[in-house]
Design a protein around this motif. Structure first.
Motif, short mmCIF file in Angstrom:
data_model
loop_
_atom_site.label_atom_id
_atom_site.label_comp_id
_atom_site.label_asym_id
_atom_site.label_seq_id
_atom_site.Cartn_x
_atom_site.Cartn_y
_atom_site.Cartn_z
N PRO A 8 40.46 40.57 33.77
CA PRO A 8 40.22 39.80 35.00
C PRO A 8 39.14 40.39 35.91
N ALA A 9 39.15 41.70 36.11
CA ALA A 9 38.14 42.31 36.99
C ALA A 9 36.73 42.10 36.45
N GLU A 10 36.57 42.24 35.14
CA GLU A 10 35.26 42.05 34.51
C GLU A 10 34.81 40.59 34.59
N LEU A 11 35.75 39.68 34.36
CA LEU A 11 35.42 38.26 34.41
C LEU A 11 35.07 37.84 35.83
N ALA A 12 35.79 38.38 36.80
CA ALA A 12 35.49 38.06 38.21
C ALA A 12 34.07 38.50 38.57
N ILE A 13 33.67 39.67 38.11
CA ILE A 13 32.31 40.15 38.37
C ILE A 13 31.30 39.21 37.70
N ALA A 14 31.55 38.86 36.45
CA ALA A 14 30.62 38.00 35.70
C ALA A 14 30.48 36.62 36.35
N LEU A 15 31.59 36.10 36.89
CA LEU A 15 31.57 34.77 37.50
C LEU A 15 31.26 34.81 39.00
N ARG A 16 31.10 36.03 39.51
CA ARG A 16 30.80 36.24 40.93
C ARG A 16 31.86 35.61 41.84
N CYS A 17 33.10 35.98 41.55
CA CYS A 17 34.22 35.53 42.38
C CYS A 17 35.25 36.65 42.43
N SER A 18 36.30 36.45 43.18
CA SER A 18 37.35 37.46 43.26
C SER A 18 38.37 37.25 42.15
N GLU A 19 39.18 38.29 41.91
CA GLU A 19 40.25 38.15 40.93
C GLU A 19 41.27 37.10 41.39
N ARG A 20 41.48 37.00 42.68
CA ARG A 20 42.40 36.00 43.22
C ARG A 20 41.88 34.58 42.94
N THR A 21 40.57 34.40 43.07
CA THR A 21 39.98 33.10 42.76
C THR A 21 40.16 32.77 41.29
N LEU A 22 40.01 33.78 40.41
CA LEU A 22 40.25 33.56 38.98
C LEU A 22 41.67 33.07 38.76
N ARG A 23 42.63 33.72 39.41
CA ARG A 23 44.03 33.33 39.26
C ARG A 23 44.24 31.88 39.73
#
Length: 72
Positions: A8-23
């Protein structure tokens, strides 16, 4: 066969969003379902994320080699 995954942390960086937004995206169904590695650990296969990005016309993730594989 080796399957590349992104945390999740890596994907959040790649998508330029927070981990909470990913969730939130995942809970809404806007992001593919992650794979569980354990009771508190989730990852996404890079291939699944790249397919999701391609459907949206976005640039795909490029795998980054693990620390021991990186060339200085």
């Amino acid at each position: 066969m080796q399957v590349l995954v992104v945390r999740p942390a890596e994907l959040a960086i790649a998508l330029r969003c927070s981990e909470r937004t990913l969730r939130r995206m995942w809970e809404r169904g806007d992001l593919p379902e992650p794979t569980r590695l354990g009771p508190r650990s989730r990852v996404w296969p890079v291939a699944k994320i790249n397919q999701w990005l391609a459907q949206r016309g976005l640039e795909q993730l490029r795998p980054v080699p693990a620390e021991k594989e990186r060339v200085s």
